[in-house]
Scaffold this active site. Structure first.
Site, short mmCIF file in Angstrom:
data_model
loop_
_atom_site.label_atom_id
_atom_site.label_comp_id
_atom_site.label_asym_id
_atom_site.label_seq_id
_atom_site.Cartn_x
_atom_site.Cartn_y
_atom_site.Cartn_z
N HIS A 73 0.87 -1.18 0.00
CA HIS A 73 0.00 0.00 0.00
C HIS A 73 0.91 1.23 0.00
CE1 HIS A 73 -2.76 2.95 1.88
NE2 HIS A 73 -3.76 2.14 1.55
N ASP B 287 2.90 -4.44 8.05
CA ASP B 287 1.73 -3.59 7.86
C ASP B 287 0.52 -4.50 8.04
OD1 ASP B 287 -0.52 -2.40 6.84
OD2 ASP B 287 0.42 -1.68 4.99
N GLN C 245 -4.73 -4.93 7.05
CA GLN C 245 -5.69 -5.97 6.65
C GLN C 245 -5.46 -7.25 7.42
OE1 GLN C 245 -8.13 -5.18 4.66
NE2 GLN C 245 -7.29 -3.23 3.94
N LYS D 130 -10.62 -0.54 10.43
CA LYS D 130 -10.82 -1.72 9.59
C LYS D 130 -11.17 -2.94 10.44
CE LYS D 130 -7.45 0.06 6.31
NZ LYS D 130 -8.06 0.42 5.03
N CYS E 46 -4.84 2.59 -3.57
CA CYS E 46 -3.59 3.09 -2.98
C CYS E 46 -2.45 2.12 -3.20
CB CYS E 46 -3.75 3.39 -1.49
SG CYS E 46 -4.94 4.66 -1.13
C1 LIG Z 1 -2.61 -2.79 3.54
C2 LIG Z 1 -2.89 -1.41 4.04
N1 LIG Z 1 -1.91 -0.68 4.58
C3 LIG Z 1 -2.12 0.55 5.06
C4 LIG Z 1 -3.36 1.15 5.01
C5 LIG Z 1 -3.53 2.53 5.55
O1 LIG Z 1 -4.37 2.53 6.66
P1 LIG Z 1 -4.91 3.91 7.26
O2 LIG Z 1 -5.47 4.68 6.10
O3 LIG Z 1 -5.95 3.49 8.23
O4 LIG Z 1 -3.75 4.60 7.90
C6 LIG Z 1 -4.42 0.43 4.46
C7 LIG Z 1 -5.76 1.02 4.36
O5 LIG Z 1 -6.19 1.60 3.42
C8 LIG Z 1 -4.18 -0.87 3.96
O6 LIG Z 1 -5.17 -1.59 3.42
#
Ligand SMILES: Cc1ncc(COP(=O)(O)O)c(C=O)c1O
Lengths: 421, 151
Positions: free
Chosen positions: A138, A215, A218, A241, A379
């Protein structure tokens, strides 16, 4: 009809103790219509809806207990502090961290990764060093490292994946070397659903003394996470999430690493003593929690964890897996549908494209049928580039989704194809 | 049952999406510009041949949703032969009908562009419809070598 057979098959094998109707009743937002159709919410990888237990917990804080934390001698401040710290303890137990002070409250996954990049990164990484990520990250696990590389002269390395969207472990291993200062890998990909072999990743990196950040944005909602069994050095996730509020997330870090790291932001709460000539920093976790935190949201996250634990994360994972297999089987019968991301170990995400129909058009038409999916690059632009597409449509499942909703989605996709002729 | 979205997905839109007009590279273009919508990844390359302040020819290439493809296709049809000023006026009209909720639209004066007026009920899709037009605006400006983005 083939699809009907598959359908009955799955319904028969479903666990009788798992009552999805009862779970749906816990989520007030689900009982509504959109464009005159029952809402089918399949954008759970972007964010999940909130059970009444979480909504009530937040309201209860504001109606009965709210004051600033760690500051007052008065009763409300004490109560808020207790609830806030109890939430931290719930997180600790949920991910099996060794200590509650290894749980740092942040705004979300993004902030957690930026914290590590700027605090750990800036004090341990210098020119010519390398940070190793993967091809399926991401943006929030790419850009903070690029910023660090720009600041320090370090180099960002990317471990490749195969066409299924699986990490190529051999190539990953050859990229580990004496200059690698940190490995940052997504536990479960939001664009592809791939569940990475994180235990192997960690073992390979640790054999060379390299710390690993996962990370878990998910990972946490869909998999059992035990940070001590994994022995990961940092683990980042978001509350929103995991059926919790937005604006709150967690950075888990090993005590020794966190203690050695400089603060990320300066301000109140993160200090022990301030003088104009020298400031002494507070202990963990407060050293990394400058300013008034998201008090009610942290407590809400605690309530979300309680909620998840009453169902059981393994039960959730198992149910979602059945939803995913059913969706994948039905999708395979739709001509012109190409699944993007077919890893053998995969979480509840169905990313796909339709021949000659742009994902945005799919999204708009499905919305008119009450179906919420995500259309775009998720993203993860490098992932889109890898597959040679500008965007995909993505249906992502949660504990409250049903087999019948997948039927509605599949019929919706058929209609999209019809409309576009 | 999908009647309600016919205000957005009119037959004309499908037609232009399937068979986009002026969908070609232009070798003798005097202006060329890349437009990009980072939200959805849509890309468009717009070619313009200007002579004495008049758009002699205009064409495009790219990959996008039905709305952005149809909008680009229709645009190339309506701006050919216009002066730069006339094209600029039309850009402003188009921008207004797709974004200004209060403005009462006179569909008659819009001609071919009227089919895209429905996009104003879909705020998330307005940028799809305006990408080509923003690209044209940028192409008509002097610094036409830079990329344009609708985000
Ligand atoms: C795999 C992954 N990493 C990072 C993020 C970023 O999370 P957040 O926007 O809650 O900081 C997301 C969410 O969109 C994600 O799916």
């Amino acid at each position: 009809m083939k699809t009907a057979t598959i359908h009955t098959l799955h319904r028969q094998t479903s666990d009788e103790t798992f009552n999805v109707d009862r779970i749906r009743a816990d989520f007030p937002i689900l009982a509504q219509t959109v464009h005159g159709k029952p809402l089918v919410y399949l954008d759970n990888a972007a964010t999940t809806q909130k059970p009444r237990a979480v909504i009530d917990a937040i309201r209860d804080v504001y109606e009965c207990h709210y004051a600033n934390v760690h500051r007052g001698v008065h009763t409300l401040s004490q109560r808020s502090t207790d609830l806030f710290e109890k939430a931290r303890e719930k997180v600790r137990r949920f991910i099996n961290a060794g200590h509650a002070h290894e749980v740092i409250f942040v705004r979300g996954t993004t902030e957690a990764i930026n914290l590590v990049a700027q605090s750990y990164g800036r004090s341990n990484v210098s020119s010519g060093d390398e940070i190793l990520i993967t091809a399926m990250e991401h943006h929030s696990n790419i850009v903070p490292w690029q910023m660090l590389c720009e600041q320090t002269g370090a180099v960002l390395k990317v471990a490749p994946m195969n066409r299924r969207g699986e990490l190529e472990l051999d190539a990953f291993e050859t990229l580990l070397n004496g200059r690698t200062k940190l490995v940052a890998v997504v536990h479960m990909s939001n664009a592809l659903g791939t569940i990475n072999p994180v235990q192997t990743v960690i073992d390979l990196a640790h054999r060379r003394g390299i710390p690993v950040l996962l990370d878990g944005a998910q990972g946490v909602p869909h998999l059992r996470v035990d940070v001590r069994a994994l022995d990961c050095d940092f683990y980042a996730f978001s509350g929103h999430k995991l059926y919790g509020p937005s604006g709150i997330g967690v950075l888990y870090g090993k005590e020794a690493l966190l203690n050695a790291m400089p603060p990320y932001q300066g301000g109140g709460d993160m200090i022990r003593q301030v003088r104009f000539d020298k400031t002494e920093y507070n202990v963990l976790p407060y050293k990394f929690e400058a300013g008034t935190p998201s008090i009610a949201d942290a407590i809400g996250l605690g309530a979300a964890i309680d909620y998840v634990e009453t169902i059981g994360i393994d039960t959730i994972a198992e149910y979602e897996h059945r939803l995913l297999s059913y969706a994948a089987q039905r999708a395979a019968h739709i001509p012109g549908l190409t699944p993007i991301g077919t890893a053998r170990d995969k979480g509840a995400i169905l990313s796909f494209t339709l021949e000659r129909i742009h994902p945005h058009d799919i999204g708009t038409i499905l919305d008119h049928l009450g179906i919420a999916i995500r259309a775009g690059h998720h993203c993860a632009m490098p992932v889109m580039e890898f597959y040679g597409v500008a965007a995909t449509a993505r249906a992502s499942f949660a504990v409250y989704n049903t087999f019948q909703e997948i039927d509605v989605l599949m019929e919706g996709i058929q209609q999209v194809i019809e409309v576009f002729g | 049952m999908l009647d309600e979205i016919r205000d957005l997905y009119q037959e004309v839109v499908f037609d232009h999406n399937r068979n986009p007009r002026n969908f070609r590279v232009m070798d003798d273009a005097t202006r060329k510009i890349d437009g990009f919508n980072p939200l959805c990844g849509d890309r468009i390359t717009l070619y313009v041949r200007l002579k004495d302040g008049v758009i002699e020819d205009v064409s495009f290439q790219g990959q996008g949703c039905a709305i952005s493809t149809a909008s680009a296709s229709i645009m190339t049809e309506v701006v050919r032969g216009l002066t730069e000023d006339e094209a600029h006026d039309l850009f402003q009209t188009f921008h207004r009908i797709t974004t200004d909720q209060d403005h009462e639209i006179q569909l008659e004066e819009l001609g071919k562009l009227a089919v895209l007026a429905g996009v104003r009920a879909y705020p998330a899709r307005v940028k799809c419809a305006t990408l080509a037009w923003h690209s044209l605006e940028a192409a008509l400006k002097e610094d036409a070598e830079t990329a344009v983005s609708t985000e």
